[in-house]
Every structure is written in structure tokens, then in C-alpha cells.
Design a protein around this motif. Sequence first.
Motif, PDB file in Angstrom:
ATOM      1  N   ALA A  83      52.098  19.981  79.359  1.00 59.19           N
ATOM      2  CA  ALA A  83      52.986  18.822  79.418  1.00 59.19           C
ATOM      3  C   ALA A  83      53.815  18.691  78.143  1.00 59.19           C
ATOM      4  O   ALA A  83      55.000  18.330  78.185  1.00 59.19           O
ATOM      5  N   LEU A  84      53.208  18.996  76.999  1.00 59.07           N
ATOM      6  CA  LEU A  84      53.942  18.938  75.735  1.00 59.07           C
ATOM      7  C   LEU A  84      55.030  20.009  75.663  1.00 59.07           C
ATOM      8  O   LEU A  84      56.118  19.765  75.140  1.00 59.07           O
ATOM      9  N   LYS A  85      54.728  21.199  76.185  1.00 54.50           N
ATOM     10  CA  LYS A  85      55.747  22.252  76.211  1.00 54.50           C
ATOM     11  C   LYS A  85      56.954  21.803  77.034  1.00 54.50           C
ATOM     12  O   LYS A  85      58.108  21.992  76.627  1.00 54.50           O
ATOM     13  N   ASP A  86      56.680  21.210  78.183  1.00 57.47           N
ATOM     14  CA  ASP A  86      57.752  20.725  79.047  1.00 57.47           C
ATOM     15  C   ASP A  86      58.528  19.603  78.372  1.00 57.47           C
ATOM     16  O   ASP A  86      59.764  19.553  78.415  1.00 57.47           O
ATOM     17  N   TYR A  87      57.804  18.703  77.726  1.00 58.22           N
ATOM     18  CA  TYR A  87      58.413  17.564  77.031  1.00 58.22           C
ATOM     19  C   TYR A  87      59.281  18.031  75.862  1.00 58.22           C
ATOM     20  O   TYR A  87      60.423  17.592  75.694  1.00 58.22           O
ATOM     21  N   ASP A  88      58.737  18.948  75.061  1.00 59.15           N
ATOM     22  CA  ASP A  88      59.491  19.460  73.907  1.00 59.15           C
ATOM     23  C   ASP A  88      60.736  20.223  74.340  1.00 59.15           C
ATOM     24  O   ASP A  88      61.792  20.131  73.699  1.00 59.15           O
ATOM     25  N   ALA A  89      60.614  20.990  75.427  1.00 59.95           N
ATOM     26  CA  ALA A  89      61.769  21.746  75.916  1.00 59.95           C
ATOM     27  C   ALA A  89      62.885  20.804  76.354  1.00 59.95           C
ATOM     28  O   ALA A  89      64.069  21.057  76.084  1.00 59.95           O
ATOM     29  N   LEU A  90      62.514  19.703  77.012  1.00 60.56           N
ATOM     30  CA  LEU A  90      63.524  18.740  77.445  1.00 60.56           C
ATOM     31  C   LEU A  90      64.180  18.062  76.246  1.00 60.56           C
ATOM     32  O   LEU A  90      65.397  17.840  76.236  1.00 60.56           O
ATOM     33  N   ILE A  91      63.388  17.745  75.222  1.00 63.77           N
ATOM     34  CA  ILE A  91      63.954  17.128  74.021  1.00 63.77           C
ATOM     35  C   ILE A  91      64.961  18.069  73.363  1.00 63.77           C
ATOM     36  O   ILE A  91      66.051  17.653  72.945  1.00 63.77           O
ATOM     37  N   GLN A  92      64.606  19.344  73.272  1.00 65.55           N
ATOM     38  CA  GLN A  92      65.518  20.315  72.669  1.00 65.55           C
ATOM     39  C   GLN A  92      66.799  20.453  73.484  1.00 65.55           C
ATOM     40  O   GLN A  92      67.905  20.513  72.927  1.00 65.55           O
ATOM     41  N   ARG A  93      66.666  20.497  74.806  1.00 65.48           N
ATOM     42  CA  ARG A  93      67.855  20.605  75.661  1.00 65.48           C
ATOM     43  C   ARG A  93      68.728  19.360  75.536  1.00 65.48           C
ATOM     44  O   ARG A  93      69.958  19.454  75.447  1.00 65.48           O
ATOM     45  N   ASN A  94      68.079  18.191  75.515  1.00 63.82           N
ATOM     46  CA  ASN A  94      68.845  16.950  75.387  1.00 63.82           C
ATOM     47  C   ASN A  94      69.582  16.886  74.053  1.00 63.82           C
ATOM     48  O   ASN A  94      70.729  16.438  73.986  1.00 63.82           O
ATOM     49  N   ARG A  95      68.899  17.318  73.003  1.00 66.64           N
ATOM     50  CA  ARG A  95      69.543  17.302  71.691  1.00 66.64           C
ATOM     51  C   ARG A  95      70.784  18.191  71.679  1.00 66.64           C
ATOM     52  O   ARG A  95      71.809  17.836  71.100  1.00 66.64           O
ATOM     53  N   GLN A  96      70.693  19.333  72.326  1.00 64.29           N
ATOM     54  CA  GLN A  96      71.830  20.250  72.362  1.00 64.29           C
ATOM     55  C   GLN A  96      72.975  19.679  73.192  1.00 64.29           C
ATOM     56  O   GLN A  96      74.135  19.691  72.763  1.00 64.29           O
ATOM     57  N   VAL A  97      72.654  19.157  74.369  1.00 63.66           N
ATOM     58  CA  VAL A  97      73.699  18.650  75.258  1.00 63.66           C
ATOM     59  C   VAL A  97      74.313  17.367  74.712  1.00 63.66           C
ATOM     60  O   VAL A  97      75.535  17.172  74.770  1.00 63.66           O
ATOM     61  N   LEU A  98      73.481  16.470  74.168  1.00 62.99           N
ATOM     62  CA  LEU A  98      74.003  15.218  73.629  1.00 62.99           C
ATOM     63  C   LEU A  98      74.850  15.450  72.383  1.00 62.99           C
ATOM     64  O   LEU A  98      75.596  14.560  71.962  1.00 62.99           O
ATOM     65  N   GLY A  99      74.738  16.636  71.794  1.00 63.09           N
ATOM     66  CA  GLY A  99      75.558  16.962  70.631  1.00 63.09           C
ATOM     67  C   GLY A  99      76.980  17.361  70.980  1.00 63.09           C
ATOM     68  O   GLY A  99      77.841  17.418  70.097  1.00 63.09           O
ATOM     69  N   PHE A 100      77.237  17.633  72.270  1.00 59.32           N
ATOM     70  CA  PHE A 100      78.599  17.972  72.678  1.00 59.32           C
ATOM     71  C   PHE A 100      79.502  16.749  72.550  1.00 59.32           C
ATOM     72  O   PHE A 100      79.079  15.617  72.783  1.00 59.32           O
ATOM     73  N   GLU A 101      80.753  16.991  72.205  1.00 57.73           N
ATOM     74  CA  GLU A 101      81.702  15.896  72.061  1.00 57.73           C
ATOM     75  C   GLU A 101      82.237  15.471  73.421  1.00 57.73           C
ATOM     76  O   GLU A 101      82.313  16.268  74.362  1.00 57.73           O
TER      77      GLU A 101
END
Length: 252
Positions: A83-101
Motif C-alpha cells: 500500500a505504501l508503494k502504491d501511495y508513494d508512486a501516486l504522490i510522485q506522479r502527482n508532484r510531477q503533473v502538478l508541476g506543469f504550468e
Amino acid sequence: VEDYPSGYPRFSALIASHSSFHVCRRFSNLRARLLLLKQDRLSLLEKRLETIDSEEAIPLSLGCSRIDTNAERLSLLLDIDEALKDYDALIQRNRQVLGFEAASHRDRVNLQNWVDGNGCIAREETAYLARTEDLVSVASLDDSAVMWLGSLAEDGRVYFRECFGRLKHPQPSISRDPNVHIFPASSITRAARILMAPFIIVLLLMPVIICSFVNSLTARLVVITIATTGFMVVLSGLTKTRTVELAVAGAT
């Protein structure tokens, strides 16, 4: 673009023709929903682990994992790890996508105009362009000043072409549609930077010129203060400058 079959092949060719057309949805609401659900699942697993630990019949096994024979706890720890692997992966993806302008209004309108003019894609499948607050630009955007001057350069080229005809200025090979004007990004950026040069020169040299005609020390200090303030305002408003860079620019 018109050489491709009508529909998604042609729409994809248009988007691929210029980086500014790479506009898509961020799906912020869905990302937040999934993050909350995964976070809550981990909270439940955490509570289960705390309950198992508090009800442990052999307290010694809590101090030495090598002799821990509690199958329920071992199985639960594996579930927590996944569950932590899944959670961490989503956080990383969100951080990348939310960084787009956010996508610029001009880019969104350009795509919408093409879709409305061609009508080769179902309306339901281009409705994402109406979600203006959720649209992002995949391509890296220039500074606000460069984008604004680039827009002026594009509008100027379109106006020049329409006024003086297409014999001397033929339509680019990207599209044969007379209503579609796609210029190479490199030439537009180059034109924008050329237009910016006189503005920067005036901004930097104007206070020097004014001070050369002013004898009063107080008046010179006022001119320098106003010029520095104006320069900092322009720099912070039209460029992607960090606070430290602004401080260094103001000090120099």
C-alpha cells in the motif's frame, strides 16, 4: 496536416506540429480523490497493526522481529508495504503533473478554433478544452514577456501575410488550410527576443540618461529609486525569477 485522414489522425498531426498544442487535463480532482482513498487505506492498516501489537500474547516478539511468529502481523506488514508503494508512486506522479504550468488562453483557443472549424472529432471527446482551470501545457513555457512578444510577432506575420498576399509569403508546409497559421517556434522566439532587446536597453539606460541632466543629488536619488523599483516590478512580473535572483538583481 490535411494529408492525414480526417479524425484523430489529423487532430494528432496538428498537435504534433507545434509544442504549444500539447495541452491536456491534469485531472486534479481525481488525483486528490485517489490520494485521499489510498491515505485512508493506510490509516486503517496502521490501526490494525496497532491493535495487533497491543493484543500480542508474546510481548518478547515485539522486541525481536527474528522470533516473531505472529502470522497476522507479518501478513499485514506485507500489505502495508504494498500500500505504501502504491501511495508513494501516486504522490510522485502527482508532484510531477502538478508541476506543469497551466495552459495559456491563446493555446487553448487555438485548439478550440481548429476543432470547431474542422468538426472531425466528436464534441464529447474535445469537451476537455472547456475545462480551462484543469488544463496544463506539457511543453515548457517561456517567460510572460517572451510569450506576449511572441504572440505579437505571430499576429504581425499573419497580418502581413493577409495584407500582402501569399505569393511572396507562401503558406508553410505544415498546413494548407488558409485559416491555420503555424510558424516555427524557434523563429517566433527569436523575433520575441529581438523585440525585447530595445525595451531592456531603455529600461536600463533611461535612469542614467535622466541623471546626466539632473544636478540635484536628491533628484538623482529619487530617479534611481523609481528606476530600481520599476525594474524589479517588471522583472518579477514578466519573468520566472526566484526571490533570491530578484534580490541579487536588485543589489547589482
